[in-house]
Design a protein around this motif. Structure first.
Motif, PDB file in Angstrom:
ATOM      1  N   ASP A 189       9.148  -6.941  -4.719  1.00 24.03           N
ATOM      2  CA  ASP A 189       8.917  -6.404  -3.381  1.00 24.03           C
ATOM      3  C   ASP A 189       8.019  -5.172  -3.430  1.00 24.03           C
ATOM      4  N   LEU A 190       8.216  -4.345  -4.434  1.00 26.05           N
ATOM      5  CA  LEU A 190       7.363  -3.161  -4.608  1.00 26.05           C
ATOM      6  C   LEU A 190       5.913  -3.575  -4.824  1.00 26.05           C
ATOM      7  N   MET A 191       5.675  -4.554  -5.659  1.00 31.41           N
ATOM      8  CA  MET A 191       4.305  -4.978  -5.940  1.00 31.41           C
ATOM      9  C   MET A 191       3.665  -5.638  -4.725  1.00 31.41           C
ATOM     10  N   ARG A 192       4.433  -6.388  -3.951  1.00 32.48           N
ATOM     11  CA  ARG A 192       3.892  -6.946  -2.713  1.00 32.48           C
ATOM     12  C   ARG A 192       3.463  -5.824  -1.769  1.00 32.48           C
ATOM     13  N   ALA A 193       4.279  -4.779  -1.685  1.00 31.75           N
ATOM     14  CA  ALA A 193       3.953  -3.648  -0.820  1.00 31.75           C
ATOM     15  C   ALA A 193       2.702  -2.925  -1.308  1.00 31.75           C
ATOM     16  N   GLU A 194       2.544  -2.785  -2.623  1.00 28.54           N
ATOM     17  CA  GLU A 194       1.351  -2.146  -3.169  1.00 28.54           C
ATOM     18  C   GLU A 194       0.104  -2.990  -2.889  1.00 28.54           C
ATOM     19  N   TYR A 195       0.263  -4.288  -2.992  1.00 32.26           N
ATOM     20  CA  TYR A 195      -0.846  -5.194  -2.680  1.00 32.26           C
ATOM     21  C   TYR A 195      -1.249  -5.077  -1.215  1.00 32.26           C
ATOM     22  N   GLU A 196      -0.261  -5.075  -0.319  1.00 34.10           N
ATOM     23  CA  GLU A 196      -0.571  -4.952   1.104  1.00 34.10           C
ATOM     24  C   GLU A 196      -1.194  -3.589   1.413  1.00 34.10           C
TER      25      GLU A 196
END
Length: 211
Positions: A189-196
């Motif tokens: 979830d953290l990496m998805r947020a960083e990507y967004e």
């Protein structure tokens, strides 16, 4: 996120960062894959031995695809390889102190809302002096730092906050943000947020990575 899902997600991220960078300067050479070779099983086992715990599923599967990552969002230049992961309090003492301060401020605010004025005044007297230095945070004392280089920004995992799926809570903390750390339910979830966050700042069109 499983190992085959990381591969597609990270290759999309690599391609989009490369396209965004070259749109600003077409003369720049291609970045290519932003990751590294997969972490071998013995390196992951060594990290788990150092931490005294099995890694959360999404982080373990990430390392099985790439042992580290360049440009996780816009403010983290390098995610650590397995050998570079370690306790926040040892790797970046000042970030540990800042996070401890934020936690203490939050606790004080909660306490102020519950206490009447007389009890609050008594508490202020008791906390006079070096009480701030004596406060210890269980969460930040055990926090694991998984990023190495960034613009006043750190990515962290909490091995003491584990979901039913075995995932550890993950945090992003930017010292310049004006607020405390942002919690996510997992490393994925953290990496998805960083990507967004990268896409929002780079004004990229919506896509399907990480779905």
């Amino acid at each position: 996120m499983k190992i085959h899902e990381w591969e597609a997600f990270l290759r999309t991220w690599s391609a989009e960062r490369d396209a965004a960078r070259r749109a600003e300067d077409p003369a720049l050479p291609p970045l290519g894959w932003l990751g590294f070779a997969p972490a071998p099983p013995e390196r992951i086992a060594a990290l788990e031995a150092r931490l005294g715990a099995a890694l959360p599923p999404s982080y373990r599967s990430f390392l099985e695809v790439t042992d580290g990552w360049r440009w996780a969002g816009e403010f983290v230049e390098l995610l650590a390889p397995a050998a570079g992961v370690g306790p926040l309090r040892e790797l970046t003492a000042h970030a540990h102190e800042e996070l401890t301060f934020w936690e203490r401020e939050d606790l004080d605010a909660e306490l102020d809302a519950e206490l009447d004025e007389d009890l609050d005044a008594e508490l202020d007297e008791e906390e006079d002096g070096d009480e701030e230095e004596r406060y210890e945070s269980a969460r930040w004392n055990r926090a694991i730092q998984i990023s190495l280089t960034g613009d006043g920004t750190w990515l962290l995992l909490d091995p003491g906050d584990i979901g039913e799926d075995g995932e550890w809570a993950a945090y992003r903390y930017s010292s310049w943000s004006g607020h405390g750390p942002v919690r996510h339910a997992s490393f994925a979830d953290l990496m998805r947020a960083e990507y967004e966050g990268f896409r929002a700042l780079r004004h990229r069109p919506a896509g399907t990575a990480g779905s």
